[in-house]
Design an enzyme around this catalytic site. Structure first.
Site, PDB file in Angstrom:
ATOM      1  N   PRO A  53     -66.006  33.758 -58.817  1.00  6.94           N
ATOM      2  CA  PRO A  53     -66.768  35.144 -59.069  1.00  6.94           C
ATOM      3  C   PRO A  53     -66.446  36.353 -58.604  1.00  6.94           C
ATOM      4  O   PRO A  53     -65.678  36.428 -57.443  1.00  6.94           O
ATOM      5  CB  PRO A  53     -68.173  34.669 -58.680  1.00  6.94           C
ATOM      6  CG  PRO A  53     -67.925  33.582 -57.547  1.00  6.94           C
ATOM      7  CD  PRO A  53     -66.726  32.924 -57.842  1.00  6.94           C
ATOM      8  N   ASP A  54     -66.576  37.499 -59.414  1.00  5.36           N
ATOM      9  CA  ASP A  54     -66.189  38.898 -58.656  1.00  5.36           C
ATOM     10  C   ASP A  54     -67.494  39.274 -57.866  1.00  5.36           C
ATOM     11  O   ASP A  54     -68.465  38.273 -57.670  1.00  5.36           O
ATOM     12  CB  ASP A  54     -65.938  39.703 -59.767  1.00  5.36           C
ATOM     13  CG  ASP A  54     -67.017  40.068 -60.829  1.00  5.36           C
ATOM     14  OD1 ASP A  54     -68.169  39.698 -60.728  1.00  5.36           O
ATOM     15  OD2 ASP A  54     -66.771  40.717 -61.891  1.00  5.36           O
ATOM     16  N   PHE A  55     -67.446  40.377 -57.361  1.00  2.46           N
ATOM     17  CA  PHE A  55     -68.590  40.845 -56.472  1.00  2.46           C
ATOM     18  C   PHE A  55     -69.679  41.263 -57.252  1.00  2.46           C
ATOM     19  O   PHE A  55     -70.943  41.021 -57.147  1.00  2.46           O
ATOM     20  CB  PHE A  55     -68.062  41.969 -55.494  1.00  2.46           C
ATOM     21  CG  PHE A  55     -67.495  41.288 -54.352  1.00  2.46           C
ATOM     22  CD1 PHE A  55     -67.443  40.136 -53.912  1.00  2.46           C
ATOM     23  CD2 PHE A  55     -67.044  42.282 -53.107  1.00  2.46           C
ATOM     24  CE1 PHE A  55     -66.947  39.616 -52.826  1.00  2.46           C
ATOM     25  CE2 PHE A  55     -66.417  41.898 -51.959  1.00  2.46           C
ATOM     26  CZ  PHE A  55     -66.492  40.398 -51.851  1.00  2.46           C
ATOM     27  N   ARG A  56     -69.302  42.151 -58.278  1.00  2.00           N
ATOM     28  CA  ARG A  56     -70.434  43.068 -58.670  1.00  2.00           C
ATOM     29  C   ARG A  56     -70.853  42.840 -60.141  1.00  2.00           C
ATOM     30  O   ARG A  56     -71.653  43.532 -60.654  1.00  2.00           O
ATOM     31  CB  ARG A  56     -70.041  44.710 -58.607  1.00  2.00           C
ATOM     32  CG  ARG A  56     -69.588  45.017 -57.256  1.00  2.00           C
ATOM     33  CD  ARG A  56     -69.261  46.398 -56.990  1.00  2.00           C
ATOM     34  NE  ARG A  56     -69.151  46.717 -55.497  1.00  2.00           N
ATOM     35  CZ  ARG A  56     -68.046  46.332 -54.810  1.00  2.00           C
ATOM     36  NH1 ARG A  56     -67.056  45.700 -55.371  1.00  2.00           N
ATOM     37  NH2 ARG A  56     -68.152  46.853 -53.576  1.00  2.00           N
ATOM     38  N   ASN A 127     -57.619  41.234 -53.909  1.00  2.00           N
ATOM     39  CA  ASN A 127     -58.177  39.938 -53.928  1.00  2.00           C
ATOM     40  C   ASN A 127     -57.513  39.387 -52.651  1.00  2.00           C
ATOM     41  O   ASN A 127     -56.649  39.699 -51.984  1.00  2.00           O
ATOM     42  CB  ASN A 127     -57.767  39.319 -55.185  1.00  2.00           C
ATOM     43  CG  ASN A 127     -58.276  39.724 -56.341  1.00  2.00           C
ATOM     44  OD1 ASN A 127     -59.378  40.449 -56.216  1.00  2.00           O
ATOM     45  ND2 ASN A 127     -57.948  39.406 -57.683  1.00  2.00           N
ATOM     46  N   ASP A 129     -57.921  35.793 -52.490  1.00  4.46           N
ATOM     47  CA  ASP A 129     -57.682  34.672 -52.974  1.00  4.46           C
ATOM     48  C   ASP A 129     -56.367  33.850 -52.949  1.00  4.46           C
ATOM     49  O   ASP A 129     -56.009  32.844 -53.201  1.00  4.46           O
ATOM     50  CB  ASP A 129     -58.441  34.228 -54.371  1.00  4.46           C
ATOM     51  CG  ASP A 129     -57.836  35.043 -55.526  1.00  4.46           C
ATOM     52  OD1 ASP A 129     -56.394  35.484 -55.392  1.00  4.46           O
ATOM     53  OD2 ASP A 129     -58.501  35.546 -56.456  1.00  4.46           O
ATOM     54  N   HIS A 146     -56.924  44.321 -49.022  1.00  2.00           N
ATOM     55  CA  HIS A 146     -58.096  43.806 -48.393  1.00  2.00           C
ATOM     56  C   HIS A 146     -57.685  42.663 -47.400  1.00  2.00           C
ATOM     57  O   HIS A 146     -58.635  41.718 -47.085  1.00  2.00           O
ATOM     58  CB  HIS A 146     -59.351  43.536 -49.234  1.00  2.00           C
ATOM     59  CG  HIS A 146     -59.805  44.934 -49.813  1.00  2.00           C
ATOM     60  ND1 HIS A 146     -60.590  44.922 -50.924  1.00  2.00           N
ATOM     61  CD2 HIS A 146     -59.342  46.251 -49.283  1.00  2.00           C
ATOM     62  CE1 HIS A 146     -60.855  46.338 -51.224  1.00  2.00           C
ATOM     63  NE2 HIS A 146     -59.887  46.857 -50.176  1.00  2.00           N
ATOM     64  N   CYS A 178     -60.512  30.191 -30.899  1.00  3.37           N
ATOM     65  CA  CYS A 178     -58.979  30.472 -30.549  1.00  3.37           C
ATOM     66  C   CYS A 178     -58.516  29.257 -29.620  1.00  3.37           C
ATOM     67  O   CYS A 178     -59.124  28.564 -28.816  1.00  3.37           O
ATOM     68  CB  CYS A 178     -59.045  31.721 -29.627  1.00  3.37           C
ATOM     69  SG  CYS A 178     -57.648  32.362 -28.952  1.00  3.37           S
ATOM     70  N   CYS A 183     -59.825  32.203 -23.664  1.00  2.00           N
ATOM     71  CA  CYS A 183     -60.207  33.256 -24.621  1.00  2.00           C
ATOM     72  C   CYS A 183     -61.558  32.319 -25.378  1.00  2.00           C
ATOM     73  O   CYS A 183     -62.588  32.771 -25.422  1.00  2.00           O
ATOM     74  CB  CYS A 183     -59.276  33.576 -25.515  1.00  2.00           C
ATOM     75  SG  CYS A 183     -59.798  34.593 -26.814  1.00  2.00           S
ATOM     76  N   GLY A 219     -59.034  44.467 -63.827  1.00  2.00           N
ATOM     77  CA  GLY A 219     -59.957  43.685 -63.286  1.00  2.00           C
ATOM     78  C   GLY A 219     -60.702  44.334 -61.929  1.00  2.00           C
ATOM     79  O   GLY A 219     -60.821  43.531 -61.074  1.00  2.00           O
TER      80      GLY A 219
HETATM   81  P1  CNA Z   1     -65.836  44.082 -58.376  1.00  2.00           P
HETATM   82  O1  CNA Z   1     -66.372  45.131 -57.929  1.00  2.00           O
HETATM   83  O2  CNA Z   1     -66.520  42.913 -58.469  1.00  2.00           O
HETATM   84  O3  CNA Z   1     -65.104  44.313 -59.938  1.00  2.00           O
HETATM   85  C1  CNA Z   1     -64.979  43.535 -60.996  1.00  2.00           C
HETATM   86  C2  CNA Z   1     -64.515  44.051 -62.193  1.00  2.00           C
HETATM   87  O4  CNA Z   1     -63.546  43.354 -62.833  1.00  2.00           O
HETATM   88  C3  CNA Z   1     -65.701  44.619 -63.092  1.00  2.00           C
HETATM   89  O5  CNA Z   1     -65.294  45.970 -63.431  1.00  2.00           O
HETATM   90  C4  CNA Z   1     -65.716  43.748 -63.931  1.00  2.00           C
HETATM   91  O6  CNA Z   1     -66.357  44.107 -65.080  1.00  2.00           O
HETATM   92  C5  CNA Z   1     -64.449  43.284 -64.327  1.00  2.00           C
HETATM   93  N1  CNA Z   1     -64.131  42.121 -64.739  1.00  2.00           N
HETATM   94  C6  CNA Z   1     -64.670  40.765 -64.305  1.00  2.00           C
HETATM   95  N2  CNA Z   1     -64.235  39.630 -64.947  1.00  2.00           N
HETATM   96  C7  CNA Z   1     -63.360  40.194 -65.962  1.00  2.00           C
HETATM   97  C8  CNA Z   1     -62.394  39.607 -66.714  1.00  2.00           C
HETATM   98  N3  CNA Z   1     -62.407  38.419 -67.202  1.00  2.00           N
HETATM   99  N4  CNA Z   1     -61.570  40.467 -67.423  1.00  2.00           N
HETATM  100  C9  CNA Z   1     -61.646  41.884 -67.315  1.00  2.00           C
HETATM  101  N5  CNA Z   1     -62.457  42.481 -66.354  1.00  2.00           N
HETATM  102  C10 CNA Z   1     -63.380  41.451 -65.630  1.00  2.00           C
HETATM  103  O7  CNA Z   1     -64.385  43.635 -57.695  1.00  2.00           O
HETATM  104  P2  CNA Z   1     -63.252  44.654 -57.112  1.00  2.00           P
HETATM  105  O8  CNA Z   1     -62.014  43.817 -56.873  1.00  2.00           O
HETATM  106  O9  CNA Z   1     -63.060  46.043 -57.741  1.00  2.00           O
HETATM  107  O10 CNA Z   1     -63.888  44.991 -55.653  1.00  2.00           O
HETATM  108  C11 CNA Z   1     -63.103  44.875 -54.713  1.00  2.00           C
HETATM  109  C12 CNA Z   1     -63.554  43.875 -53.772  1.00  2.00           C
HETATM  110  C13 CNA Z   1     -63.920  42.463 -54.309  1.00  2.00           C
HETATM  111  C14 CNA Z   1     -62.410  43.381 -52.945  1.00  2.00           C
HETATM  112  O11 CNA Z   1     -62.776  43.731 -51.534  1.00  2.00           O
HETATM  113  C15 CNA Z   1     -62.246  41.772 -53.011  1.00  2.00           C
HETATM  114  O12 CNA Z   1     -61.930  41.240 -51.815  1.00  2.00           O
HETATM  115  C16 CNA Z   1     -63.415  41.306 -53.384  1.00  2.00           C
HETATM  116  N6  CNA Z   1     -63.515  40.130 -54.103  1.00  2.00           N
HETATM  117  C17 CNA Z   1     -62.086  39.467 -54.197  1.00  2.00           C
HETATM  118  C18 CNA Z   1     -62.460  38.262 -54.811  1.00  2.00           C
HETATM  119  C19 CNA Z   1     -61.024  37.410 -54.934  1.00  2.00           C
HETATM  120  O13 CNA Z   1     -60.203  37.724 -54.090  1.00  2.00           O
HETATM  121  N7  CNA Z   1     -60.824  36.619 -56.126  1.00  2.00           N
HETATM  122  C20 CNA Z   1     -63.616  37.607 -55.543  1.00  2.00           C
HETATM  123  C21 CNA Z   1     -64.768  38.349 -55.261  1.00  2.00           C
HETATM  124  C22 CNA Z   1     -64.637  39.709 -54.718  1.00  2.00           C
END
Ligand code: CNA
Length: 373
Positions: A53-56, A127, A129, A146, A178, A183, A219
């Protein structure tokens, strides 16, 4: 292709370099201008179709689903101060997100294809991941702004911690400490937490967007600084393509910005098709398929009658074994109901109030719960 529903074009300004504000014009620009310095900037949205999942995103995003961790703020899970006091919520999450459980998406393979074609100047990712690495992109082409799960160290004395040990600890749901005996500090993957500095590689590569002849943003909500400022470093007249669910971060405001609103995988497939790379992209993505059996099965000869009989006997033997295991699990469940001690995961075993059990993550990652059955 320019008239597709997912291709929204801001027509208020005429393009200065492109013939139109659409994918076809971008492809023409790449071919005619001999474009070879593409910068790609991505976020969590390129990994959502892998199951992370994404964050937001409302409802499906991580922040919307972390309530059960009993954190005051969901962001606490990535807060260095909070981690020092209680690293268990982070490790519960790490258990689910750890590299090796997910397959790269078509979008990841598209970036690898740009590299194979000699067109990639640098890939900037937020990301953690490691799916770009898993898709075959060399580490020196990636700026993990990050950080990531690729390496880890003690948060006190900074001594690196061995990869295999880390993998085992995360799998077993244990918090690593560690290896330096005097430590014994907490070990953390080299992921940038709130309150920590970005890695030097970010600042060393920060001027590369200025040298680019094309920028692709995918993304990301472009809401985290300083990453969010990267597309702004591209020179005026350099086309910037946004492939994202919605318009973000001022992309679309320049005359040569192109908005491909919709799913990333669908967007890169259209891009590849327009470039004439459709089959190459699918073949490259197929290489990331973790199930070699599925690949081999396509080329396997039809089994003989004897072979089919043997397979059926093997299958029945497996069924019997699985039934016996289920009986064990059922007995354990009855013991638990009767209040007798049962086997549990390390995190659950010594959970205190406010801490997390790994099973509790299943509603955030239902696909994993299904997979592990
Ligand atoms: P975010 O803020 O969650 O935004 C994600 C964006 O991607 C949004 O605009 C969504 O609408 C869009 N989106 C989601 N799914 C799709 C899709 N299938 N196709 C097109 N667009 C899509 O995430 P950001 O990366 O902008 O925020 C930065 C944070 C999120 C970083 O610090 C990351 O470390 C962190 N993060 C990373 C992961 C990972 O490594 N996979 C997962 C969750 C959060």
């Amino acid at each position: 292709m320019g008239n597709e529903e997912s291709t929204m074009v801001d027509d208020s300004t005429r393009p200065s370099v492109l013939e139109g504000r659409n994918m076809e014009a971008v492809v023409k620009y790449i071919k005619e201008r001999d474009v070879k310095r593409i910068v790609v900037m991505v976020g969590a949205g390129i990994s959502t179709s892998a199951g992370i999942p994404d964050f937001r995103s409302p409802d499906t995003g991580l922040y919307a689903n972390l309530a059960f961790l009993d954190l005051e703020e969901p962001e606490d899970v990535f807060d260095i101060g909070f981690f020092r006091d209680n690293p268990k919520p982070f490790y519960a999450l790490a258990h689910e997100l750890y590299p090796g459980r997910y397959r790269p998406t078509v979008a990841h393979s598209f970036i690898k294809l740009l590299y194979d074609k000699g067109l990639l100047l640098k890939h900037f990712t937020q990301n953690i991941d490691c799916l770009e690495r898993q898709a075959g992109l060399p580490g020196d082409m990636i700026v993990e702004a990050h950080g990531s799960f690729a390496t880890q160290r003690c948060i006190e004395c900074k001594t690196p911690y061995p990869d295999e040990e880390m993998q085992k600890k995360v799998q077993d749901g244990e918090v690593p400490h560690c290896t330096v005996p005097q430590c014994n500090g907490l070990v953390k993957p080299d992921i940038v937490f709130f309150g920590e500095a970005l890695p030097p590689s970010f600042f060393e590569s920060r001027d590369l967007p200025e040298q680019a002849d094309l920028c692709i943003v995918m993304g990301t909500s472009l809401s985290v600084q300083p990453f969010a400022s990267l597309p702004g470093f591209c020179r005026p007249g350099v086309p910037r393509v946004l492939i994202n669910m919605q318009r973000v971060g001022g992309l679309g405001s320049r005359p040569d910005d192109v908005l491909i609103l919709g799913d990333c995988d669908a967007g890169v497939r259209k891009f590849a098709k327009a470039m004439g790379w459709e089959e190459e992209l699918e073949a490259l993505w197929e290489e990331t398929n973790p199930d070699p059996k599925a690949r081999e099965a396509e080329n396997e000869p039809v089994p003989s009658r004897d072979e089919r009989l043997r397979q059926e006997v093997d299958r029945l033997a497996e069924d019997v074994e699985r039934t016996l295991n289920m009986t064990d699990a059922y007995q354990q469940l009855v013991r638990e109901k009767l209040g007798e001690p049962s086997e549990s995961t390390a995190i659950k075993a010594d959970s205190k109030e406010g801490e997390v059990s790994q099973e509790g993550l299943n509603h955030v990652f239902p696909h994993l719960a299904r997979k592990s059955r």
